[in-house]
Enzyme design. Structure first.
Site, PDB file in Angstrom:
ATOM      1  N   ARG A 524     -64.131   1.924  74.011  1.00  0.00           N
ATOM      2  CA  ARG A 524     -62.975   1.281  73.403  1.00  0.00           C
ATOM      3  C   ARG A 524     -63.439   0.341  72.287  1.00  0.00           C
ATOM      4  O   ARG A 524     -64.177  -0.602  72.526  1.00  0.00           O
ATOM      5  CB  ARG A 524     -62.173   0.505  74.440  1.00  0.00           C
ATOM      6  N   ASP A 608     -46.401 -14.624  73.374  1.00  0.00           N
ATOM      7  CA  ASP A 608     -47.560 -14.261  74.210  1.00  0.00           C
ATOM      8  C   ASP A 608     -48.810 -15.009  73.778  1.00  0.00           C
ATOM      9  O   ASP A 608     -49.132 -15.038  72.593  1.00  0.00           O
ATOM     10  CB  ASP A 608     -47.852 -12.758  74.091  1.00  0.00           C
ATOM     11  N   CYS A 652     -52.504 -13.141  80.440  1.00  0.00           N
ATOM     12  CA  CYS A 652     -52.939 -12.097  81.367  1.00  0.00           C
ATOM     13  C   CYS A 652     -54.154 -12.513  82.162  1.00  0.00           C
ATOM     14  O   CYS A 652     -55.010 -11.699  82.414  1.00  0.00           O
ATOM     15  CB  CYS A 652     -53.289 -10.800  80.681  1.00  0.00           C
ATOM     16  N   GLU A 674     -50.729 -13.409  85.413  1.00  0.00           N
ATOM     17  CA  GLU A 674     -51.292 -12.396  86.296  1.00  0.00           C
ATOM     18  C   GLU A 674     -51.465 -12.993  87.688  1.00  0.00           C
ATOM     19  O   GLU A 674     -51.971 -14.087  87.838  1.00  0.00           O
ATOM     20  CB  GLU A 674     -52.661 -11.978  85.767  1.00  0.00           C
ATOM     21  N   HIS A 703     -52.397  -2.477  85.759  1.00  0.00           N
ATOM     22  CA  HIS A 703     -53.607  -1.776  85.324  1.00  0.00           C
ATOM     23  C   HIS A 703     -53.912  -0.572  86.190  1.00  0.00           C
ATOM     24  O   HIS A 703     -54.802   0.211  85.892  1.00  0.00           O
ATOM     25  CB  HIS A 703     -54.790  -2.746  85.311  1.00  0.00           C
TER      26      HIS A 703
HETATM   27  N1  GLN Z   1     -45.906  -8.386  75.179  1.00  0.00           N
HETATM   28  C1  GLN Z   1     -47.147  -7.699  75.301  1.00  0.00           C
HETATM   29  C2  GLN Z   1     -46.932  -6.411  76.072  1.00  0.00           C
HETATM   30  O1  GLN Z   1     -46.073  -6.375  76.894  1.00  0.00           O
HETATM   31  C3  GLN Z   1     -48.151  -8.537  76.041  1.00  0.00           C
HETATM   32  C4  GLN Z   1     -49.495  -7.874  76.116  1.00  0.00           C
HETATM   33  C5  GLN Z   1     -50.575  -8.766  76.652  1.00  0.00           C
HETATM   34  O2  GLN Z   1     -50.330  -9.713  77.341  1.00  0.00           O
HETATM   35  N2  GLN Z   1     -51.807  -8.456  76.395  1.00  0.00           N
HETATM   36  O3  GLN Z   1     -47.644  -5.433  75.863  1.00  0.00           O
HETATM   37 ZN    ZN Z   2     -50.741  -9.594  79.651  1.00  0.00          ZN
END
Ligand code: GLN
Ligand code: ZN
Length: 768
Positions: A524, A608, A652, A674, A703
């Site tokens: 990646r 975010d 996250c 999370e 995930h």
């Molecule tokens: N709003 C983004 C999504 O739902 C948040 C992604 C993230 O937190 N990395 O994909």
């Molecule tokens: Zn996230």
């Protein structure tokens, strides 16, 4: 004359050859021999490129099929038992990949090893699993093989190893977090001694041990381990000279230990490591070679060659003319490879940039120019001209942006109403049930969406056609959420390729490369945007999509933005002003979008900030300084709205204990986080702090393809409400759904809504 040296070089290939070959191998589309051949070609190209540039000390063993820490795990045979590695065989490539990504085939069903961020970069390494039962043995001779391979091609290299102390300190024991991995040092050293002995016998003149763990806070015991390790290694080195290489910052308290070690050379980051320079000035380096990391390996700007030559002159006087080695500040794997391919970048902007190959040339030029400026007169002339054009360019400096930043006042960083006042007005406007349900923003990205985006970019699908595809997707996602019974809906983010790129593409001051890939983990790679100038927002970026989604439903639709700190941390940013300044500019641009969303009647807006935590400096003592601007920047982006507009944020990660105060200071009305491991300790941090805003602890792990049953999510929520005030709890997944499939997403969200209803005491709906 000064020597030139490169800490490490990108391994992925200019055309992402390594990704293609590796993924094809995983898909059984190419043979192992083909994959090995691609690796050999990439290695040879790298060595030749550095040799042709005139680099004296060229690294080898910085190539990897996945990750250099995992390579080390293979080298020392620390393969966890579940991979069933026979004790007397070398680690096979398939076992290696199984450790990296898990494996599911004929009789074997094993999980991957944990992956985590490499210091404060966006690279991720595979975490060694270490415990009292770990037994080391030489199980891969990769460093020796690659050294000999280069030599067979006529190129003398410096084999690079992850140093034994950093290797142990980067490891983890999942059963006993307090396990002291340094107790394994004596047995680990046996393997390192064997590798060093083989390299010595093969004729290696230098061997480099990377010890980046020294730029983190270290205890006396850890520094003693460093001494133990390098005394043993230098005893066995014979004619081979040892370099201990550090990078990503200051070595601080480790400096004196390093300076006293019986090794030939110490590498210091003199780009980011400002205190390193002070230490050198004050104490010198006791007759050792200094590997002076001057050319920034973490960013894409050209070096100020005159300034570097000035500094090198000073360093030469400090350590001696025959003891100075000019180098990059860290491995160049954190920058893209070749600028020459970026034929769509504006030529002026391009003259300001240096990718890995250009940095190699800069290092070589500095080493030559130190003794003979005439010899690099042309290079210096071009460098001065480019630096000058960058300094005065109207592209970089927008007086209006500067004036606006100056004009911000305290009030711009604060919501007008208190948390309680806001909550009250939001409740009367939004009229949500207890345990409101929502998602984090994205819905699955289907192949049709990717295709529409690609053909729109290629000019095959016109704007109207593209918008029609997006609108029908938004409508589908809205209807789906209504059917599932969610409370706060999202438009699903179908128009976004990447949460940072999407915004960068619409802001002034950002540029994008075509091939500027950097390895994030395994196969990646990411292509970070480049922030080259003052940032501003020419016009609304997301309003039309959110507004369209809201027009379709009575439920509140949540506007979805990426926060300033995340945009900053996931881009290559300018180095001609403080990060805080760039962040403030981005914050003002996002603030404009927030205000426009509110004006368009969007009542819930999420900003975010998944990268807020990873931006924390490596040393604790520097945390306050970072948080002192990062947190206000978030607030600056969020504070332009009325009390009744509800601001959400999302992160996250699950590690809040040490920054809970900063999280609270963001002053977001709702935070989703999370928590799929349903970690009581995490929620306890919120309780102990008396966190007074609303929280959505993720009730399931996005995930994994697994669809958790409703009662599992209910019990997560029960655990949460045992600790948190139930009136403040939201119900949502862990993160965005964009990497999931619909057949996983729909049932999972249905179960989530059922769990929320159970918490409210509502009867379960009749399902078919
Ligand atoms: N709003 C983004 C999504 O739902 C948040 C992604 C993230 O937190 N990395 O994909
Ligand atoms: Zn996230």
């Amino acid at each position: 004359m000064a020597l030139s040296h490169i800490v490490g070089y990108p391994r992925i290939g200019q055309r992402r050859e390594l990704k293609r070959a590796t993924e094809a191998y995983w898909d059984d589309a190419v043979s192992r021999a083909d994959l090995e051949a691609t690796g050999a070609t990439l290695r040879l190209e790298a060595w030749q490129r550095m040799r042709d540039a005139g680099i004296d000390l060229i690294p080898s063993n910085t190539f990897s099929f996945y990750d250099q820490v995992l390579d080390t795990t293979a080298m020392v045979g620390a393969v966890p038992a579940r991979y069933q590695q026979p004790d007397d065989e070398p680690v096979d490539l398939d076992t290696y990949f199984a450790m990296a990504r898990g494996a599911q085939s004929d009789g074997l069903d094993v999980t991957a090893m944990e992956m985590t961020k490499w210091f404060d970069t966006n690279y991720h390494y595979i975490v060694p699993e270490l415990g009292p039962d770990t037994r080391f043995r030489l199980a891969s001779t990769k460093p020796v093989d690659e050294y000999l391979e280069a030599r067979a091609a006529g190129i003398e290299t410096v084999p690079v190893l992850v140093g034994p102390v950093s290797y142990l300190l980067l490891g983890k024991n999942h059963d006993d977090p307090d396990f002291d991995a340094l107790t394994l040092l004596p047995s680990l050293l046996q393997v390192y001694l064997e590798v060093l002995g083989r390299l010595r016998d093969a004729g290696a003149r230098w061997v480099q041990f990377d010890e980046p763990a020294l730029v983190l806070d270290r205890t006396d015991g850890e520094l003693e381990a460093l001494t133990t390790a390098y005394e043993a290694l230098s005893n066995a080195a014979g004619e081979t000279q040892i370099i201990i290489e550090t990078y990503f910052g200051d070595v601080d308290e480790a400096f004196h230990t390093l300076a006293a070690l019986p090794v030939a050379a110490i590498g210091l980051d003199l780009h980011r490591g400002k205190r390193n320079l002070e230490l050198l000035r004050r104490h010198g380096l006791r007759g050792k070679y200094l590997v002076a990391g001057l050319v920034d390996g973490r960013n894409v700007w050209i070096n100020d060659l005159d300034a570097s030559l000035g500094l090198l002159g000073e360093l030469r006087a400090l350590v001696g003319a025959d003891r100075l080695i000019v180098s990059s500040s860290c491995s160049l794997m954190h920058t893209p490879i070749e600028l020459g391919r970026e034929n769509r970048l504006d030529p002026e902007l391009r003259s300001w940039l240096a990718f890995a190959n250009q940095k190699v040339d800069e290092v070589a030029a500095l080493a030559t120019g130190l003794d003979d400026r005439e010899a690099i007169a042309d290079v210096l002339g071009a460098n001065r001209a480019a630096l000058h054009s960058r300094r005065v360019s109207p592209r970089t400096n927008d007086p209006a942006v500067d004036a606006r930043v100056r004009a911000t006042t305290e009030a711009d960083y604060r919501r007008p109403g208190s948390v309680e006042a806001r909550r009250e007005s939001q409740r009367s406007v939004l009229r949500l049930p207890a345990f409101p349900t929502t998602t984090i923003g994205s819905f699955p990205q289907t192949p049709e969406l990717r295709e529409a985006r690609a053909s729109h970019n290629a000019g095959e699908l016109d704007d109207a056609g593209y918008e029609a595809v997006m609108e029908s997707e938004i409508e589908r996602v809205i209807r789906l959420q209504e059917e599932i019974g969610l409370d706060v809906l999202v438009h699903g983010e179908p128009e976004r390729n990447d949460m940072v790129e999407y915004f960068g593409e619409q802001l002034n001051g950002f540029a994008f490369t075509r091939f500027g890939w950097v390895q994030s983990f395994g196969t990646r790679y990411v292509k970070p945007p480049i922030v080259f100038g003052d940032v501003s927002r020419p016009g609304p970026m997301t309003v039309r999509w959110s507004q369209y989604a809201q027009s379709l439903t009575q439920h509140p639709v949540k506007g979805m933005l990426t926060g300033p700190v995340t945009i900053l941390n996931w881009s290559f940013i300018r180095d001609d002003q403080p990060r805080s300044e760039t962040c403030r500019q981005i914050a003002l641009a996002i603030r404009d979008e927030v205000v426009d969303l509110e004006a368009a009647n969007i009542r819930v807006i999420q900003i975010d900030e998944p990268a807020l935590r990873e931006g924390l400096p490596l040393r604790r003592k520097d945390w306050t300084g970072y948080l002192a601007w990062a947190v206000p920047c978030f607030r600056l982006s969020a504070s332009g709205v009325r009390d009744e507009t509800q601001i959400h944020t999302h992160m996250c990660y699950a590690d809040f204990n040490d920054i809970i105060e900063a999280i609270s200071d963001l002053d977001a009305d709702v935070i989703s986080i999370e928590n799929s491991r349903s970690d009581a300790e995490l929620l306890e941090a919120f309780r102990a702090f008396r966190y007074d805003k609303e929280i959505g602890p993720g009730v399931y792990d996005i995930h994994s393809p697994r669809v958790p049953p409703a009662d599992e999510m209910t019990s997560h929520l029960q655990e949460a409400t045992a600790v948190l005030d139930p009136r403040l709890v939201w119900v949502n997944p862990d993160c965005g759904l964009k990497t999931r499939r619909y057949d996983e997403t729909v049932p999972a969200l249905e179960h989530m809504v059922a769990a929320a209803r159970a918490m409210r005491g509502e009867p379960a709906p009749v399902t078919s």
